[in-house]
Design a protein around this motif. Structure first.
Motif, PDB file in Angstrom:
ATOM      1  N   UNK A 174       0.810  -1.219   0.000  1.00 11.73           N
ATOM      2  CA  UNK A 174       0.000   0.000   0.000  1.00 11.73           C
ATOM      3  C   UNK A 174       0.848   1.276   0.000  1.00 11.73           C
ATOM      4  N   UNK A 175       1.880   1.403   0.848  1.00 13.91           N
ATOM      5  CA  UNK A 175       2.654   2.643   0.851  1.00 13.91           C
ATOM      6  C   UNK A 175       3.350   2.939  -0.477  1.00 13.91           C
ATOM      7  N   UNK A 176       3.655   1.901  -1.274  1.00 18.01           N
ATOM      8  CA  UNK A 176       4.347   2.109  -2.542  1.00 18.01           C
ATOM      9  C   UNK A 176       3.459   2.747  -3.602  1.00 18.01           C
ATOM     10  N   UNK A 177       2.144   2.816  -3.351  1.00 21.00           N
ATOM     11  CA  UNK A 177       1.239   3.406  -4.342  1.00 21.00           C
ATOM     12  C   UNK A 177       1.600   4.864  -4.602  1.00 21.00           C
ATOM     13  N   UNK A 178       1.930   5.602  -3.534  1.00 26.41           N
ATOM     14  CA  UNK A 178       2.254   7.021  -3.707  1.00 26.41           C
ATOM     15  C   UNK A 178       3.507   7.192  -4.550  1.00 26.41           C
ATOM     16  N   UNK A 179       4.559   6.424  -4.251  1.00 22.14           N
ATOM     17  CA  UNK A 179       5.798   6.568  -5.010  1.00 22.14           C
ATOM     18  C   UNK A 179       5.629   6.104  -6.450  1.00 22.14           C
ATOM     19  N   UNK A 180       4.772   5.104  -6.674  1.00 24.01           N
ATOM     20  CA  UNK A 180       4.504   4.651  -8.052  1.00 24.01           C
ATOM     21  C   UNK A 180       3.823   5.759  -8.854  1.00 24.01           C
ATOM     22  N   UNK A 181       2.877   6.447  -8.253  1.00 25.55           N
ATOM     23  CA  UNK A 181       2.195   7.542  -8.950  1.00 25.55           C
ATOM     24  C   UNK A 181       3.152   8.703  -9.227  1.00 25.55           C
ATOM     25  N   UNK A 182       4.052   8.969  -8.286  1.00 25.44           N
ATOM     26  CA  UNK A 182       5.059  10.009  -8.517  1.00 25.44           C
ATOM     27  C   UNK A 182       5.960   9.623  -9.680  1.00 25.44           C
TER      28      UNK A 182
ATOM     29  N   UNK B 294       5.047   8.064 -12.188  1.00 26.49           N
ATOM     30  CA  UNK B 294       4.256   8.308 -13.401  1.00 26.49           C
ATOM     31  C   UNK B 294       4.081   9.807 -13.666  1.00 26.49           C
ATOM     32  N   UNK B 295       4.763  10.630 -12.840  1.00 26.15           N
ATOM     33  CA  UNK B 295       4.768  12.093 -12.978  1.00 26.15           C
ATOM     34  C   UNK B 295       3.466  12.747 -12.521  1.00 26.15           C
ATOM     35  N   UNK B 296       2.740  12.073 -11.616  1.00 21.54           N
ATOM     36  CA  UNK B 296       1.607  12.707 -10.957  1.00 21.54           C
ATOM     37  C   UNK B 296       2.158  13.587  -9.844  1.00 21.54           C
ATOM     38  N   UNK B 297       1.669  14.798  -9.737  1.00 18.32           N
ATOM     39  CA  UNK B 297       2.167  15.722  -8.723  1.00 18.32           C
ATOM     40  C   UNK B 297       1.853  15.200  -7.318  1.00 18.32           C
TER      41      UNK B 297
ATOM     42  N   UNK C  91      -1.309  16.388  -5.629  1.00 17.22           N
ATOM     43  CA  UNK C  91      -2.551  15.795  -6.136  1.00 17.22           C
ATOM     44  C   UNK C  91      -2.830  14.459  -5.442  1.00 17.22           C
ATOM     45  N   UNK C  92      -1.786  13.661  -5.267  1.00 16.24           N
ATOM     46  CA  UNK C  92      -1.938  12.373  -4.598  1.00 16.24           C
ATOM     47  C   UNK C  92      -2.404  12.577  -3.161  1.00 16.24           C
ATOM     48  N   UNK C  93      -1.738  13.483  -2.455  1.00 13.40           N
ATOM     49  CA  UNK C  93      -2.052  13.717  -1.043  1.00 13.40           C
ATOM     50  C   UNK C  93      -3.471  14.236  -0.851  1.00 13.40           C
ATOM     51  N   UNK C  94      -3.939  15.063  -1.774  1.00 15.69           N
ATOM     52  CA  UNK C  94      -5.258  15.680  -1.605  1.00 15.69           C
ATOM     53  C   UNK C  94      -6.391  14.814  -2.141  1.00 15.69           C
ATOM     54  N   UNK C  95      -6.084  13.805  -2.968  1.00 11.04           N
ATOM     55  CA  UNK C  95      -7.146  13.019  -3.607  1.00 11.04           C
ATOM     56  C   UNK C  95      -7.311  11.630  -3.011  1.00 11.04           C
TER      57      UNK C  95
ATOM     58  N   UNK D 297       3.874  13.404   4.351  1.00 14.76           N
ATOM     59  CA  UNK D 297       5.007  12.627   3.858  1.00 14.76           C
ATOM     60  C   UNK D 297       4.947  12.472   2.340  1.00 14.76           C
ATOM     61  N   UNK D 298       3.754  12.259   1.804  1.00 11.25           N
ATOM     62  CA  UNK D 298       3.597  12.142   0.352  1.00 11.25           C
ATOM     63  C   UNK D 298       3.934  13.463  -0.323  1.00 11.25           C
ATOM     64  N   UNK D 299       3.437  14.562   0.228  1.00 12.77           N
ATOM     65  CA  UNK D 299       3.708  15.880  -0.348  1.00 12.77           C
ATOM     66  C   UNK D 299       5.206  16.178  -0.341  1.00 12.77           C
ATOM     67  N   UNK D 300       5.881  15.697   0.693  1.00 12.97           N
ATOM     68  CA  UNK D 300       7.324  15.917   0.804  1.00 12.97           C
ATOM     69  C   UNK D 300       8.134  14.881   0.031  1.00 12.97           C
ATOM     70  N   UNK D 301       7.448  14.029  -0.749  1.00 13.64           N
ATOM     71  CA  UNK D 301       8.104  13.000  -1.580  1.00 13.64           C
ATOM     72  C   UNK D 301       8.963  12.050  -0.758  1.00 13.64           C
ATOM     73  N   UNK D 302       8.455  11.658   0.414  1.00 16.52           N
ATOM     74  CA  UNK D 302       9.148  10.683   1.244  1.00 16.52           C
ATOM     75  C   UNK D 302       9.133   9.307   0.560  1.00 16.52           C
ATOM     76  N   UNK D 303      10.056   8.458   0.971  1.00 16.63           N
ATOM     77  CA  UNK D 303      10.136   7.124   0.376  1.00 16.63           C
ATOM     78  C   UNK D 303       9.004   6.234   0.865  1.00 16.63           C
ATOM     79  N   UNK D 304       8.802   5.104   0.141  1.00 15.30           N
ATOM     80  CA  UNK D 304       7.760   4.150   0.539  1.00 15.30           C
ATOM     81  C   UNK D 304       8.038   3.586   1.923  1.00 15.30           C
ATOM     82  N   UNK D 305       9.312   3.345   2.254  1.00 23.43           N
ATOM     83  CA  UNK D 305       9.664   2.811   3.571  1.00 23.43           C
ATOM     84  C   UNK D 305       9.299   3.787   4.682  1.00 23.43           C
ATOM     85  N   UNK D 306       9.519   5.076   4.446  1.00 22.28           N
ATOM     86  CA  UNK D 306       9.171   6.080   5.449  1.00 22.28           C
ATOM     87  C   UNK D 306       7.659   6.177   5.619  1.00 22.28           C
TER      88      UNK D 306
END
Length: 596
Positions: free
Chosen positions: A449-457, A459-462, A465-469, A545-554
């Motif tokens: 589950x945590x890797x979803x954010x980094x995968x979207x990043x 793909x060049x999703x801002x 946008x991820x954090x707010x949606x 953490x997502x907005x700050x582009x933290x890693x999936x592990x963090x």
């Protein structure tokens, strides 16, 4: 007519009296009931000890014990008998009619231990291991439309006969192909495919080739296979089925069969049989045992010829509900709360074949009401859901996920399902929908589950946008269930204890089980699969953490500290409940966590 069971104790007593369960079955079911918060009857169904039909048949007249699971310790006096017990006969004294055998699928014959041996216009003679099994008799009567005359035979003799006669059908189909590959055969339909080899075209509609392909597909469906691999090698063509996530070789054909079998499958899928140098993808529709089957077909050129892989989608399967998926009680409540969110995006992640579509369809069933407009865009539409508007992408006419989604937004939707987020354009459209008052469900290929954010990043999703949606991410895997027919208690190895990281206190309160191996599970010890889950809710800390582009592990560390049950936690609970084995959880879950 079924009657209501006033309590779990009453149900337990009734099942024990009928010999349908053992004390051990009830103990395991109660463990699952405690862990997953389900009813006792549902726990028994999820363990595979009973079927839903078994529970439905419980009524004022005592039912016969479920066939296929002999219970020596269970009392026998409560059995209902279809007829007085006949003396055991020998199949050697009967002339067996192949037409009668074709009336009953092999899967049914093995499940109920029955073999039709003679048949007339209005009756069928059936060899049975237990001639008093009214459920088996009803099944045969419904499938044949004839009066059933049972004869009781020795179970070992019957099992050998089932193997012999049903396997003979496959061997006969293969043997009948001899001569079908003769290049001197007359051309039947040379106009079918311009540019194709004329002798090959002539063979494709011939009965032997058709029977071989039908045999491959029919047996695959009856074996519960999710995929069929027709794989050319140096010494022959190997046909392999993927059952419960594992590949197994079921037959080998002569090398000469490769072209005709591959081409027959391509013809069924509207693919170009004259093109053997490039990969192709198509779809086919067949019927097996009056069940509509959708096949996704892929051909790939290899050194020894074209390999063809078929994904089997059984359109007749009944969609299951969220509460049948295997959620732990707390995770179930959190996910239902998530589905009631008025807007935002819910992502279901996992590899291909991890059950994501099943979870999403169950979610739509949960959300479906007359007051909601639910629209989907899928590739393909695996199951048709009544009351939901489903659309299919068509890349050949440039109807992509993004283009279909753009049109869906003009259809006044409340809830949108996007089959998969594959590219930036689709992602941007989906996030726009989530930000403008819609609940969006979709899938993504990530390990957890945590890797979803980094995968979207990636793909060049801002990140903002991820954090707010995104409101939540559900990761899942499938583990094999222990076969209930041959399940037995076992002791964990030191390696298993170490890899599961179990404390002495946890070990003291756990029982471990495995499948010994039997005919039902093809000596694998497993029969069927169940999902393990990991649900990450988007807290403010995770959003930061997502907005700050933290890693999936963090991000994972934050989620675990907030109380997220990981895939490992969920898997251990299912080991504790006796649903799967420690080794299965280690193989499926820990290989993922070690890769992070």
């Amino acid at each position: 007519m079924a009657v209501s069971i006033s309590s779990d104790d009453q149900l337990s007593r009734q099942l024990l009296e009928l010999g349908m369960v053992t004390e051990s079955d009830l103990e395991q079911a109660k463990q699952m009931q405690t862990q997953m918060g389900t009813q006792l009857g549902m726990a028994l169904v999820q363990l595979g000890v009973l079927t839903a039909a078994d529970l439905a048949r419980l009524g004022p007249v005592q039912a016969a014990p479920r066939q296929g699971a002999p219970r020596q310790a269970a009392p026998q006096q409560g059995r209902a008998r279809a007829a007085p017990t006949p003396a055991k006969a020998s199949l050697a004294n009967y002339e067996i009619d192949p037409a009668a055998i074709r009336e009953i699928p092999r899967q049914v014959a093995e499940q109920y231990l029955v073999l039709p041996i003679q048949m007339s216009e209005n009756r069928v003679v059936v060899a049975m291991a237990d001639a008093t099994n009214v459920f088996a008799i009803d099944e045969v009567r419904q499938r044949t439309g004839r009066r059933v005359e049972p004869i009781e035979v020795d179970q070992a003799e019957l099992e050998a006969a089932i193997e012999q006669f049903y396997s003979a059908q496959v061997r006969a189909a293969l043997a009948s192909t001899e001569g079908a590959l003769d290049p001197s055969q007359p051309l039947l339909h040379p106009e079918l495919m311009v540019g194709a080899d004329k002798d090959l075209v002539a063979m494709l509609d011939m009965a032997p080739v058709v029977r071989v392909v039908e045999s491959i597909l029919t047996n695959a469906v009856r074996a519960r296979a999710s995929d069929v691999h027709v794989e050319p090698r140096e010494d022959g063509v190997y046909v392999r089925y993927r059952v419960d996530g594992q590949l197994m070789t079921v037959m080998t054909l002569d090398r000469e069969m490769q072209k005709v079998v591959a081409s027959r499958l391509k013809i069924m899928s509207n693919l170009d049989i004259s093109e053997t140098r490039m990969p192709q993808d198509g779809r086919a529709f067949v019927s097996v045992d009056d069940r509509p089957i959708d096949l996704r077909v892929s051909s790939l050129p290899t050194y020894f010829g074209e390999k063809v892989v078929l994904r089997i989608l059984d359109k007749s399967q009944v969609l299951i509900s969220l509460r049948q998926l295997g959620f732990l009680t707390e995770t179930m409540k959190e996910y239902e709360d998530l589905l009631r969110t008025p807007q935002g995006m819910i992502l279901v992640t996992g590899p291909t074949g991890s059950g994501k579509s099943t979870t999403l369809y169950a979610s739509l069933q949960y959300l479906k009401t007359d007051t909601k407009n639910i629209v989907t865009v899928e590739d393909p539409i695996e199951y048709q859901v009544e009351g939901i508007n489903q659309s299919q992408v068509h890349p050949r006419i440039d109807l992509t996920f993004a283009r279909a989604l753009r049109s869906i937004l003009r259809q006044d939707p409340d809830i949108i399902l996007v089959g998969e987020i594959r590219d930036l354009e689709t992602a941007e459209m989906a996030f726009r929908a989530a930000l403008t008052g819609h609940l969006v469900l979709s899938t993504l290929h990530t390990n957890d589950a945590p890797s979803a954010a980094t995968r979207l990043v990636d793909m060049h999703v801002e990140p903002y946008l991820i954090a707010s949606s995104v409101v939540g991410v559900l990761a899942q895997r499938l583990v094999r269930r222990i076969c209930t027919r041959c399940r037995e208690q076992t002791q964990p190895t030191d390696v298993e204890i170490e890899q599961l990281a179990l404390t002495p206190e946890e070990l003291a309160n756990m029982s471990f089980f495995k499948g010994r191996g039997c005919e039902q599970c093809r000596n694998t010890g497993y029969y069927g699969r169940i999902a393990v889950y990991e649900l990450m809710l988007m807290s403010n800390e995770i959003r930061d953490a997502v907005t700050a582009s933290k890693s999936a592990a963090e991000i994972r560390g934050i989620a675990v500290r907030a109380g997220m049950h990981t895939l490992r936690d969920d898997g251990i609970q299912k080991v504790r409940a006796g649903v799967t084995t420690a080794q299965e959880v280690i193989n499926v879950i820990f290989t993922v966590e070690e890769a992070l």
